[in-house]
Design a protein around this motif. Structure first.
Motif, PDB file in Angstrom:
ATOM      1  N   GLY A 110       0.805  -1.216   0.000  1.00 32.29           N
ATOM      2  CA  GLY A 110       0.000   0.000   0.000  1.00 32.29           C
ATOM      3  C   GLY A 110       0.838   1.265   0.000  1.00 32.29           C
ATOM      4  O   GLY A 110       0.464   2.257   0.629  1.00 32.29           O
ATOM      5  N   VAL A 111       1.968   1.243  -0.737  1.00 30.58           N
ATOM      6  CA  VAL A 111       2.838   2.421  -0.753  1.00 30.58           C
ATOM      7  C   VAL A 111       2.176   3.540  -1.549  1.00 30.58           C
ATOM      8  O   VAL A 111       1.311   3.306  -2.409  1.00 30.58           O
ATOM      9  CB  VAL A 111       4.224   2.094  -1.350  1.00 30.58           C
ATOM     10  CG1 VAL A 111       4.896   0.976  -0.572  1.00 30.58           C
ATOM     11  CG2 VAL A 111       4.114   1.730  -2.829  1.00 30.58           C
ATOM     12  N   ARG A 112       2.594   4.752  -1.276  1.00 31.20           N
ATOM     13  CA  ARG A 112       2.019   5.918  -1.932  1.00 31.20           C
ATOM     14  C   ARG A 112       2.623   6.135  -3.314  1.00 31.20           C
ATOM     15  O   ARG A 112       1.931   6.534  -4.253  1.00 31.20           O
ATOM     16  CB  ARG A 112       2.237   7.149  -1.056  1.00 31.20           C
ATOM     17  CG  ARG A 112       1.592   8.410  -1.597  1.00 31.20           C
ATOM     18  CD  ARG A 112       1.755   9.560  -0.624  1.00 31.20           C
ATOM     19  NE  ARG A 112       1.115  10.774  -1.099  1.00 31.20           N
ATOM     20  CZ  ARG A 112       1.142  11.936  -0.459  1.00 31.20           C
ATOM     21  NH1 ARG A 112       1.776  12.034   0.702  1.00 31.20           N
ATOM     22  NH2 ARG A 112       0.541  12.993  -0.967  1.00 31.20           N
ATOM     23  N   TYR A 113       3.927   5.891  -3.433  1.00 35.43           N
ATOM     24  CA  TYR A 113       4.620   6.159  -4.698  1.00 35.43           C
ATOM     25  C   TYR A 113       5.116   4.835  -5.277  1.00 35.43           C
ATOM     26  O   TYR A 113       6.222   4.364  -4.957  1.00 35.43           O
ATOM     27  CB  TYR A 113       5.783   7.124  -4.475  1.00 35.43           C
ATOM     28  CG  TYR A 113       5.358   8.444  -3.868  1.00 35.43           C
ATOM     29  CD1 TYR A 113       4.681   9.400  -4.626  1.00 35.43           C
ATOM     30  CD2 TYR A 113       5.619   8.732  -2.530  1.00 35.43           C
ATOM     31  CE1 TYR A 113       4.280  10.610  -4.071  1.00 35.43           C
ATOM     32  CE2 TYR A 113       5.215   9.939  -1.966  1.00 35.43           C
ATOM     33  CZ  TYR A 113       4.549  10.872  -2.733  1.00 35.43           C
ATOM     34  OH  TYR A 113       4.151  12.062  -2.183  1.00 35.43           O
ATOM     35  N   LEU A 114       4.313   4.239  -6.142  1.00 29.67           N
ATOM     36  CA  LEU A 114       4.648   2.923  -6.696  1.00 29.67           C
ATOM     37  C   LEU A 114       5.918   2.964  -7.538  1.00 29.67           C
ATOM     38  O   LEU A 114       6.690   2.004  -7.563  1.00 29.67           O
ATOM     39  CB  LEU A 114       3.476   2.406  -7.532  1.00 29.67           C
ATOM     40  CG  LEU A 114       2.244   1.940  -6.746  1.00 29.67           C
ATOM     41  CD1 LEU A 114       1.100   1.614  -7.712  1.00 29.67           C
ATOM     42  CD2 LEU A 114       2.583   0.720  -5.898  1.00 29.67           C
ATOM     43  N   ASP A 115       6.137   4.073  -8.245  1.00 30.46           N
ATOM     44  CA  ASP A 115       7.307   4.158  -9.111  1.00 30.46           C
ATOM     45  C   ASP A 115       8.612   4.152  -8.325  1.00 30.46           C
ATOM     46  O   ASP A 115       9.681   3.880  -8.893  1.00 30.46           O
ATOM     47  CB  ASP A 115       7.243   5.422  -9.968  1.00 30.46           C
ATOM     48  CG  ASP A 115       6.113   5.381 -10.988  1.00 30.46           C
ATOM     49  OD1 ASP A 115       5.623   4.262 -11.264  1.00 30.46           O
ATOM     50  OD2 ASP A 115       5.716   6.449 -11.494  1.00 30.46           O
ATOM     51  N   GLU A 116       8.542   4.452  -7.048  1.00 33.24           N
ATOM     52  CA  GLU A 116       9.751   4.536  -6.231  1.00 33.24           C
ATOM     53  C   GLU A 116      10.108   3.215  -5.560  1.00 33.24           C
ATOM     54  O   GLU A 116      11.102   3.138  -4.845  1.00 33.24           O
ATOM     55  CB  GLU A 116       9.580   5.609  -5.148  1.00 33.24           C
ATOM     56  CG  GLU A 116       9.398   7.025  -5.681  1.00 33.24           C
ATOM     57  CD  GLU A 116      10.626   7.499  -6.424  1.00 33.24           C
ATOM     58  OE1 GLU A 116      11.743   7.127  -6.017  1.00 33.24           O
ATOM     59  OE2 GLU A 116      10.468   8.227  -7.427  1.00 33.24           O
ATOM     60  N   VAL A 117       9.307   2.166  -5.778  1.00 25.54           N
ATOM     61  CA  VAL A 117       9.542   0.894  -5.083  1.00 25.54           C
ATOM     62  C   VAL A 117      10.948   0.341  -5.336  1.00 25.54           C
ATOM     63  O   VAL A 117      11.612  -0.116  -4.396  1.00 25.54           O
ATOM     64  CB  VAL A 117       8.456  -0.139  -5.449  1.00 25.54           C
ATOM     65  CG1 VAL A 117       8.844  -1.533  -4.952  1.00 25.54           C
ATOM     66  CG2 VAL A 117       7.126   0.278  -4.842  1.00 25.54           C
ATOM     67  N   PRO A 118      11.462   0.329  -6.571  1.00 24.05           N
ATOM     68  CA  PRO A 118      12.840  -0.160  -6.757  1.00 24.05           C
ATOM     69  C   PRO A 118      13.856   0.626  -5.930  1.00 24.05           C
ATOM     70  O   PRO A 118      14.789   0.038  -5.346  1.00 24.05           O
ATOM     71  CB  PRO A 118      13.075   0.022  -8.259  1.00 24.05           C
ATOM     72  CG  PRO A 118      11.708  -0.046  -8.863  1.00 24.05           C
ATOM     73  CD  PRO A 118      10.815   0.630  -7.877  1.00 24.05           C
ATOM     74  N   ALA A 119      13.692   1.948  -5.857  1.00 23.36           N
ATOM     75  CA  ALA A 119      14.605   2.753  -5.037  1.00 23.36           C
ATOM     76  C   ALA A 119      14.418   2.445  -3.559  1.00 23.36           C
ATOM     77  O   ALA A 119      15.400   2.391  -2.799  1.00 23.36           O
ATOM     78  CB  ALA A 119      14.366   4.243  -5.301  1.00 23.36           C
TER      79      ALA A 119
END
Length: 289
Positions: free
Chosen positions: A197-206
């Protein structure tokens, strides 16, 4: 030793000899005017006034600010100049104390920290390790880690703690050529972001890279025991797009785990004590323990 350090004793001796003369003018009036000084300037003002009546105290003052002797000497000279020009003694001392505040005392903790050698710090650690009465429980790195973890990353940690290791896949070139030389098309594709349930999905790899850097998670080459865990991941658009980008492709299954250090960090910092007993036990694959 630098040329500036070589001149230090001679410069101070001349200044110290002049101080008693100023002190005869300022001594009594300064004691009556101590209320002029407040906050952090109080200490420097007291040191300055004491230096004007005691040459040995003056030497201590200079040793305390040896890294900036010119500022200390200039402040004392300014006091004498202002008093001789008619400025009230308490006012002159107050102004000088303010100018010295940033020099005297403000950097003492930092200077003491610099003076503590690595060997001394190591000896202190060993001394604490022998202290059977020590009540230290949390790892000293946890406070720093909390400052370096994003809110979304905390959610990922809780997912790994409560839900166990998560599936991850790499997409590589396959077919007959892929058996000899396989190229990586896309790596580390997961469902961790949506599941946490993260807010910024694009940042998951980082996020995952940062958690790995902090020693909280581990990227395992082993796949999870249940193959059904990978079906949802392999049906995601980014996985399908990577697979369809070449004529022949293959999916390599991997997994992402909390390290033992990460488990302890989560239990210490992110979970209430009353809920600790409800958490499952997670282990790394046998080959990586």
């Amino acid at each position: 030793m630098s040329e500036r350090q070589d001149r230090t004793p001679a410069v101070w001796e001349g200044a110290a000899e002049a101080l008693p003369g100023v002190a005869r003018i300022a001594g009594t009036a300064w004691l009556r005017s101590a209320s002029w000084v407040a906050g952090s300037s109080a200490r420097s003002a007291r040191n300055l006034a004491r230096a004007m009546t005691d040459p040995s105290a003056a030497g201590e003052l200079v040793r305390g600010v040896a890294h900036d002797l010119a500022d200390a000497t200039r402040a004392i000279s300014n006091v004498a100049t202002k008093v001789s020009s008619g400025v009230p003694i308490p006012v002159a001392l107050f102004e000088a104390s303010v100018s010295l505040t940033s020099v005297i005392g403000s950097d003492e903790p930092e200077r003491k920290q610099r003076e503590l050698s690595l060997r001394e710090r190591g000896e202190e650690l060993l001394r604490k390790s022998r202290d059977v009465w020590s009540e230290d429980e949390a790892h000293p790195a946890y406070g720093r880690i909390l400052d370096e973890v994003a809110p979304d990353e905390a959610r990922i940690l809780l997912l790994l703690l409560r839900g166990g290791p998560q599936p991850s896949v790499d997409v590589r070139t396959g077919g007959p050529v892929g058996m000899v030389s396989s190229n990586l098309l896309s790596a580390g594709l997961t469902m961790i972001g949506p599941r946490a349930g993260v807010r910024y999905l694009d940042e998951v790899p980082a996020y995952l890279n940062n958690l790995f850097r902090l020693g909280l998670i581990w990227f395992s080459r082993e796949q999870l025991e249940d193959p059904l865990e990978y079906q949802v991941v392999e049906a995601q658009p980014d996985v399908l797009a990577a697979m369809h980008s070449v004529r022949f492709s293959k999916v390599v299954r991997r997994s992402i785990h909390l390290t033992p250090f990460g488990v302890d960090f989560c239990k210490t910092c992110l979970v209430d004590e009353e809920h600790l007993g409800e958490l499952p036990t997670h282990e790394l694959p046998d080959a990586e323990q």
